[in-house]
Design a protein around this motif. Structure first.
Motif, PDB file in Angstrom:
ATOM      1  N   ASP A   1      -6.136   0.570  10.914  1.00  0.00           N
ATOM      2  CA  ASP A   1      -7.567   0.262  10.978  1.00  0.00           C
ATOM      3  C   ASP A   1      -8.413   1.464  11.378  1.00  0.00           C
TER       4      ASP A   1
ATOM      5  N   ASP B   1      -7.420   5.712  -4.722  1.00  0.00           N
ATOM      6  CA  ASP B   1      -8.713   6.262  -4.311  1.00  0.00           C
ATOM      7  C   ASP B   1      -9.089   7.521  -5.078  1.00  0.00           C
TER       8      ASP B   1
ATOM      9  N   GLU C   1     -10.636  -5.481   3.567  1.00  0.00           N
ATOM     10  CA  GLU C   1     -10.441  -4.047   3.359  1.00  0.00           C
ATOM     11  C   GLU C   1      -9.306  -3.490   4.210  1.00  0.00           C
ATOM     12  N   SER C   2      -9.244  -3.918   5.461  1.00  0.00           N
ATOM     13  CA  SER C   2      -8.245  -3.369   6.379  1.00  0.00           C
ATOM     14  C   SER C   2      -6.817  -3.667   5.927  1.00  0.00           C
TER      15      SER C   2
ATOM     16  N   LEU D   1     -10.464   9.649   5.869  1.00  0.00           N
ATOM     17  CA  LEU D   1      -9.808   9.996   7.125  1.00  0.00           C
ATOM     18  C   LEU D   1      -9.565  11.502   7.210  1.00  0.00           C
TER      19      LEU D   1
ATOM     20  N   ASN E   1       0.840  -1.192   0.000  1.00  0.00           N
ATOM     21  CA  ASN E   1       0.000   0.000   0.000  1.00  0.00           C
ATOM     22  C   ASN E   1       0.874   1.240   0.000  1.00  0.00           C
TER      23      ASN E   1
ATOM     24  N   TYR F   1      -5.276  -0.765   3.893  1.00  0.00           N
ATOM     25  CA  TYR F   1      -5.080   0.547   4.502  1.00  0.00           C
ATOM     26  C   TYR F   1      -3.598   0.876   4.616  1.00  0.00           C
TER      27      TYR F   1
ATOM     28  N   GLY G   1      -7.052   4.727  11.382  1.00  0.00           N
ATOM     29  CA  GLY G   1      -6.348   5.936  10.980  1.00  0.00           C
ATOM     30  C   GLY G   1      -5.292   6.382  11.958  1.00  0.00           C
TER      31      GLY G   1
ATOM     32  N   TYR H   1     -11.539  -1.280  -2.633  1.00  0.00           N
ATOM     33  CA  TYR H   1     -11.432  -2.535  -1.886  1.00  0.00           C
ATOM     34  C   TYR H   1     -12.308  -3.628  -2.498  1.00  0.00           C
TER      35      TYR H   1
ATOM     36  N   ASN I   1      -4.044   7.768  -1.504  1.00  0.00           N
ATOM     37  CA  ASN I   1      -3.709   6.407  -1.078  1.00  0.00           C
ATOM     38  C   ASN I   1      -4.048   5.391  -2.154  1.00  0.00           C
TER      39      ASN I   1
ATOM     40  N   GLU J   1      -9.809   5.598   1.696  1.00  0.00           N
ATOM     41  CA  GLU J   1      -9.030   6.015   2.862  1.00  0.00           C
ATOM     42  C   GLU J   1      -8.910   7.541   2.963  1.00  0.00           C
ATOM     43  N   SER J   2      -9.244   8.229   1.891  1.00  0.00           N
ATOM     44  CA  SER J   2      -9.261   9.699   1.915  1.00  0.00           C
ATOM     45  C   SER J   2     -10.307  10.229   2.893  1.00  0.00           C
TER      46      SER J   2
END
Length: 467
Positions: A441, A232, A433-434, A241, A170, A437, A443, A210, A182, A238-239
């Motif tokens: 998990d 993304d 999904e995790s 966050l 990642n 990242y 952030g 994901y 991300n 993840e954006s």
């Protein structure tokens, strides 16, 4: 007799209620509440118009009954266009009230516009002049001329995960101070020499990048010998966050996504194993719009595959596709002309029969063929049309992409096919999904300088482009 009956009906309509009757004169602009006008249209034309109370609340129509005509469609246009509203026809006699959709045109309107654009050039020289006009304007329209300074921070990479024939790591890249994009990079397990790169921007589907189909697509590309980068959309995945989901529907989303794609490409091009002559991009839906724009703007991209997105009558239903005035460049353009800017690089357009790409084979592809013909390479622009399918990135769409990449980038088909010569996706791992990242998990590994909220983004962006 028909006309007399129609105008007689208007006369009766003036007395729908005592309150409305009192306003039915020129002093009051013959005003009526939109809800009452809709009721009258339904009664007059024996149709059903679906709407909710919020859509009609506090909306009034000036000269309301004067806008009626014997034709239902003409009446609806007369009544709704001044309110920046429209209807979509869902079935015979059934309409749904909508806000005006600047990005969705009638098919014939889009095709007529494309025909007009085609009159602006008649040979390679004329087309190259048009392309030279449009390209810098695409940057300017997104406030990316010049590009904002690139942060000096290094990309954040997670440890590699080893799968069957490929690896995944990642990545997060700081594209503006405190703003991160991300994604995940899929590479062949064994890399020998220089290999291709395929950018894989996400589209507007649930579960973001994901999703099972997104993971499988990138894994297959890696297993056949190229690197694939899944990333993304802005305020997506993840954006989230850093931003709220509704921030995705702000016009600046298009600019940030373009900048993100450019910075992802900067990094991939910098890798020693990257073959700069074999760099491609393929996304579906909103990711398809991003694909078309990136291929037009960035000469480092040598191949493009927009999936279930391209159409002369659809400009992208999300601000991340049409929020900035890219389509107003050069006196007006559309996604098909922008896609043509990739010529003569190989391009595969994947369309289907159940969304706005339905008419691609009839009108849009001949235009692209014409442009590629200026270079003597009509063979390099292709269309896979799936008339019985809908808006997804299902197996048949992935198969079309695999075939095209294998052919154009000289990839290893045997690595992804079974003994019967059929694509075998069963060896691709679908991760939780995790696992995808970068920042943990919850952030917890988000960098301390990460900005939060759209107002912070606007401030950082404006400061960056002013330097």
């Amino acid at each position: 007799m028909k006309r007399y009956t129609f105008f007689l009906a208007i006369g009766f309509s003036l007395f729908l209620s005592a309150a409305i009757a009192q306003t039915q004169n020129s002093d009051f602009l013959y005003r009526m509440p939109l809800k009452k006008v809709i009721v009258e249209i339904e009664s007059r034309f024996n149709v059903k118009i679906k709407y909710n109370d919020e859509q009609v609340k506090d909306r009034w129509v000036n000269y309301a009954l004067w806008r009626f005509r014997p034709d239902i469609d003409e009446t609806l246009n007369n009544v709704l266009l001044p309110l920046d509203m429209k209807v979509n026809k869902e079935a015979a006699g059934v309409y749904k009230l909508k806000d005006y959709e600047y990005y969705r045109w009638q098919v014939q309107e889009g095709q007529n516009t494309l025909d007009h654009l085609a009159t602006l050039y008649h040979d390679k020289s004329g087309w190259e002049q048009r392309k030279a006009l449009l390209k810098p304007l695409l940057y300017e329209a997104q406030q990316l001329s010049p590009l904002p300074p690139k942060p000096s921070s290094k990309p954040i990479l997670t440890p590699k995960r080893v799968m069957d024939g490929y690896t995944i790591e990642n990545i997060a890249i700081e594209i503006l101070p405190g703003l991160y994009i991300n994604g995940s990079i899929y590479k062949p397990l064994k890399i020998k020499g220089k290999i291709p790169v395929v950018l894989s921007p996400d589209g507007h589907w649930a579960q973001q990048r994901y999703r099972k189909d997104a993971q499988i697509r990138c894994a297959m590309i890696a297993r056949m010998g190229a690197m694939a980068v899944s990333y993304d959309l802005f305020a997506w995945g993840e954006s989230l966050l850093q931003f709220k989901s509704e921030d995705h529907r702000r016009s600046l989303a298009q600019t940030i996504q373009t900048l993100g794609g450019i910075r992802i490409l900067d990094y991939m091009i910098s890798l020693k194993e990257t073959d700069k002559s074999r760099v491609g991009i393929s996304g579906g839906s909103g990711g398809g719009s991003h694909t078309v724009l990136m291929a037009a703007m960035d000469d480092r991209i040598k191949l493009s595959v927009p999936v279930v997105s391209l159409s002369s009558s659809f400009y992208g239903g999300c601000p991340c596709e049409s929020g900035m005035p890219v389509h107003l460049c050069g006196g007006g353009t559309n996604n098909v002309e922008i896609a043509a800017m990739a010529a003569p690089n190989p391009q595969l357009v994947v369309s289907d029969g159940k969304d706005w790409t339905v008419s691609v084979p009839d009108h849009d592809m001949p235009f692209l063929k014409k442009i590629y013909g200026y270079y003597g390479r009509t063979d390099l622009v292709q269309n896979i049309h799936l008339p019985l399918e809908g808006h997804d990135f299902g197996f048949s769409k992935r198969k079309a992409l695999y075939d095209f990449l294998i052919d154009q980038f000289r990839l290893n088909a045997a690595a992804v096919k079974d003994k019967n010569g059929q694509y075998d996706e069963s060896r691709c791992t679908v991760e939780k999904e995790s696992a995808m990242y970068v920042f943990g998990d919850k952030g917890e590994r988000l960098p301390s300088n990460a900005i939060k909220g759209f107002e912070s983004l606007e401030k950082v962006f404006n400061e960056s482009i002013s330097k």
